[in-house]
Every structure is written in structure tokens, then in C-alpha cells.
Design an enzyme around this catalytic site. Structure first.
Site, PDB file in Angstrom:
ATOM      1  N   ASP A  18       1.070  -1.038  -0.067  1.00 46.32           N
ATOM      2  CA  ASP A  18      -0.073  -0.040   0.093  1.00 46.32           C
ATOM      3  C   ASP A  18       0.938   1.165   0.093  1.00 46.32           C
ATOM      4  OD1 ASP A  18      -2.447   1.486   0.106  1.00 46.32           O
ATOM      5  OD2 ASP A  18      -1.859   1.916   2.284  1.00 46.32           O
ATOM      6  N   SER A  19       0.483   2.408  -0.202  1.00 50.28           N
ATOM      7  CA  SER A  19       0.988   3.549   0.055  1.00 50.28           C
ATOM      8  C   SER A  19       1.577   3.949   1.374  1.00 50.28           C
ATOM      9  CB  SER A  19       0.196   4.823  -0.586  1.00 50.28           C
ATOM     10  OG  SER A  19      -0.755   4.896  -0.017  1.00 50.28           O
ATOM     11  N   CYS A  80      -3.942  -1.917  -2.075  1.00 57.69           N
ATOM     12  CA  CYS A  80      -3.990  -0.478  -2.246  1.00 57.69           C
ATOM     13  C   CYS A  80      -5.114  -0.447  -3.402  1.00 57.69           C
ATOM     14  CB  CYS A  80      -2.662   0.029  -2.668  1.00 57.69           C
ATOM     15  SG  CYS A  80      -2.738   1.640  -3.444  1.00 57.69           S
ATOM     16  N   GLU A 157      -2.742   9.052   7.735  1.00 55.29           N
ATOM     17  CA  GLU A 157      -1.424   9.045   7.763  1.00 55.29           C
ATOM     18  C   GLU A 157      -1.028   9.763   8.943  1.00 55.29           C
ATOM     19  OE1 GLU A 157       1.020   6.972   6.338  1.00 55.29           O
ATOM     20  OE2 GLU A 157      -0.835   5.921   5.194  1.00 55.29           O
ATOM     21  N   THR A 190      -8.216   1.494   1.119  1.00 51.42           N
ATOM     22  CA  THR A 190      -8.113   0.475   2.493  1.00 51.42           C
ATOM     23  C   THR A 190      -7.532   1.262   3.736  1.00 51.42           C
ATOM     24  OG1 THR A 190      -5.558   0.302   1.567  1.00 51.42           O
ATOM     25  CG2 THR A 190      -7.215  -1.566   0.941  1.00 51.42           C
TER      26      THR A 190
HETATM   27  N1  DGL Z   1      -4.865   2.890   0.341  1.00 52.52           N
HETATM   28  C1  DGL Z   1      -4.656   3.147  -0.693  1.00 52.52           C
HETATM   29  C2  DGL Z   1      -6.226   2.862  -1.468  1.00 52.52           C
HETATM   30  O1  DGL Z   1      -6.756   2.081  -1.089  1.00 52.52           O
HETATM   31  C3  DGL Z   1      -3.823   4.339  -1.199  1.00 52.52           C
HETATM   32  C4  DGL Z   1      -4.243   5.576  -0.867  1.00 52.52           C
HETATM   33  C5  DGL Z   1      -3.457   6.890  -1.351  1.00 52.52           C
HETATM   34  O2  DGL Z   1      -2.191   6.836  -1.325  1.00 52.52           O
HETATM   35  O3  DGL Z   1      -4.004   7.817  -1.859  1.00 52.52           O
HETATM   36  O4  DGL Z   1      -6.383   3.419  -2.242  1.00 52.52           O
END
Ligand code: DGL
Length: 305
Positions: A18-19, A80, A157, A190
Site C-alpha cells: 500500500d502507499s 491499495c 497517515e 484501504t
Molecule cells: N490505501 C490506498 C487505497 O486503497 C492508497 C491511498 C492513497 O495513497 O491515496 O487506495
């Protein structure tokens, strides 16, 4: 190879990415998988992904998947949705190992609901229309609206799981849903399950909150087919004890926010530099080639705002 190890319990190594902390909401669902080990990579140095151009997301996802492959994983979960929505088909075509994501399992479930569904997600996921198109493939008359919530990931975050700022931001995104007669709200990023308590307090009671990670888990359970249920249940220590965590940004801040999200003590996190991801082989070069191919260029153009 199937993601599930249904045999003698000898483990697999499963990579998730994920990010940031969002993928932890997926990982925590996987304690029933009898995998030996998980490798979790959070690309926090480049978080958020959700406001980025499709080419960048495709490139990052390719690098991350390449790096996870270098960690000898047997299967990858794109924890993600932004990456899955934008780069899923390309990455799956290049990875050379099973790549799972949350969109298809969620879409199968949503397509059977008779109520109108609102998907809360990042701007990029909403632009891709990945959720609504996946649901429509199963049920063309399903009613799905997608709502971009760009303020939420940065708040999560920062560990703002219960602050007034998070509540206000959520309210701005959901305040019109009641009037639109939405019956289910999907946590289409997520990260968002970590705000589900706040969100539940803002939605009228009959609205169902849907976490796609739950449906990913159910799809694995289905995939197990004739496996004895006992083989699926892992009574060993939690999934987090069996996970190696890596981040491209600050290890300390990830460990602190992860602990807040999961309600546990901070765990050990290792650093991996973005430059190391960029040299990981072999997915990224393939993805780079794919990006310039005509087919993908047209997809990328179609996804531009
Ligand atoms: N948690 C990720 C998702 O499900 C990434 C969110 C992001 O970095 O903007 O999209």
C-alpha cells in the site's frame, strides 16, 4: 500456485503493499491464512498515491511488485485500491505470480445488493471507475455512485482517527448520501476502515458499511474449496507477528501510526529506499514497456482528468 496453502500447513510467503498504513486493514483480515510469513511494503515516501497521474501509479505499482518479487513472495495482494484500479490488469499481466486485489471480490458482493451503493475512494480510483465498472460486469442495473475523498488519507497517515478534522472531512463527503437514498457505503480505499467508527456515527442506522477486505477474505475461503476448515484457521500468533514490515519513508512514524490504527504496541519496521524499489527487477521494465504500448497509452489517456 494458489494463494492458499491448504496442505500440510507448510507456509507460503505473501507480499502485500500500500502507499501507507491502509494495507494493514487488509492484513489484519488474513490471520486465518496459514501462510508462513507476510511481507508488507508501505511506500510512505510517495504517499498518497490517490492524487497522482495514472502513469505514476502504474510505474510505482510495477516497482513495488518487482521489489516484492525480489523478496521471494509466492503471491501478492494489492492492498491499495488506487494501484489495483489503475494498474491492476497491467501488473497482473507482468508479475508472473498470482496477484489479488479487493475490487473484484467486493464487486461480486455489491452486484447482489438491491440498494444504491456509494463507494468512497481516492480521486484516482474514482476517476478509473474501477468499482462501478466491476459491479456493472456482474449486474448492469446495479446503482453505484463513486465519491472522491482526497482529504482522508493524509489525515489517517497523521494518525487522526478520531479528531474533529477527520469527522468534518468525512461529513463533507457523506452529508448528501441520505437524500440520495444510498443503502450501502463502501470503504473503497484501504485506509478508510480506520475511520469506520467515525463514519458509522455519521450515517443513518440502516446504511450498511462494506469493507472490501472482508470479501477478499471470503473469496479466499471459497477458493479453499474442499479444504478442511481446520486447515484454514491458524491458532498461531497474530498475523502481525508473522509479517516483516518495510517502509520507504520514516520507520518511526509508520510504526506509531500503525500502532494507533491497530490498537497495539509499535512493531519493528525496516527501511527500504525508493531507489531500491526503482531498481527491483523484473516487473518495472516490463511495465515501463507496457506504458508506452498503444493499448496502455489509450487507457492512460482515458483515465486523465
Ligand atoms: N490505501 C490506498 C487505497 O486503497 C492508497 C491511498 C492513497 O495513497 O491515496 O487506495
Amino acid at each position: 500456485m494458489s494463494l492458499l496453502d491448504c496442505g500440510n500447513g507448510a507456509g507460503m510467503r505473501i507480499g502485500l503493499f500500500d502507499s501507507g498504513v491502509g494495507g494493514l486493514s487488509v492484513l489484519r483480515r488474513l490471520s486465518g491464512l496459514r501462510a508462513a510469513e507476510f511481507v508488507y511494503l508501505a511506500d510512505t515516501a510517495r504517499c498518497p498515491y490517490g492524487d497522482r497521474a495514472p502513469e505514476e501509479i502504474i510505474s510505482f505499482a510495477g516497482q513495488v511488485v518487482g521489489w516484492l518479487r525480489s523478496q521471494a513472495v509466492h503471491a501478492i495482494i494489492m492492498a491499495c485500491n488506487t494501484s489495483a484500479a489503475t494498474a491492476g490488469p497491467i501488473v497482473r499481466g507482468c508479475a508472473g505470480l498470482p496477484v489479488h486485489d479487493l475490487i473484484e471480490p467486493a464487486a461480486r458482493y455489491l452486484s447482489g445488493l438491491s440498494k444504491k451503493v456509494a463507494v468512497l475512494a481516492t480521486a484516482s480510483t474514482v476517476r478509473s471507475r474501477a468499482f462501478s465498472q466491476a459491479v456493472a460486469r456482474h449486474n448492469p442495473s446495479a446503482r453505484v455512485v463513486e465519491i472522491a475523498c482526497p482529504e482522508l488519507v493524509p489525515l489517517i497517515e497523521r494518525g487522526e482517527l478520531r479528531t474533529a478534522a477527520s469527522k468534518d472531512a468525512l461529513w463533507r463527503y457523506v452529508k448528501d448520501l441520505e437524500g440520495e437514498q444510498v443503502g450501502a457505503v463502501v470503504l473503497g480505499c484501504t485506509h478508510y476502515p480506520f475511520l469506520s467508527e467515525l463514519l458509522a456515527g455519521l450515517l443513518p442506522a440502516p446504511v450498511e458499511l462494506v469493507d472490501p477486505a472482508e470479501h477478499l477474505w471470503r473469496s479466499f475461503w471459497g477458493e479453499a474449496g474442499d479444504c478442511a476448515a481446520g486447515a484454514m484457521i491458524d491458532h498461531e500468533p497474530t498475523v502481525f507477528d508473522r509479517t516483516k514490515f518495510f517502509v520507504t519513508g520514516s520507520t518511526d512514524s509508520f510504526a506509531q501510526v500503525a500502532a494507533l490504527c491497530l490498537g497495539c504496541k509499535p512493531f519493528l519496521v525496516e527501511h527500504v529506499a525508493v531507489e531500491e524499489l526503482a531498481v527491483a527487477k523484473p516487473v518495472e521494465p516490463v511495465v515501463r514497456e507496457a506504458i508506452v504500448s498503444d493499448v496502455v497509452s489509450s487507457v492512460v489517456t482515458a483515465l486523465q482528468p
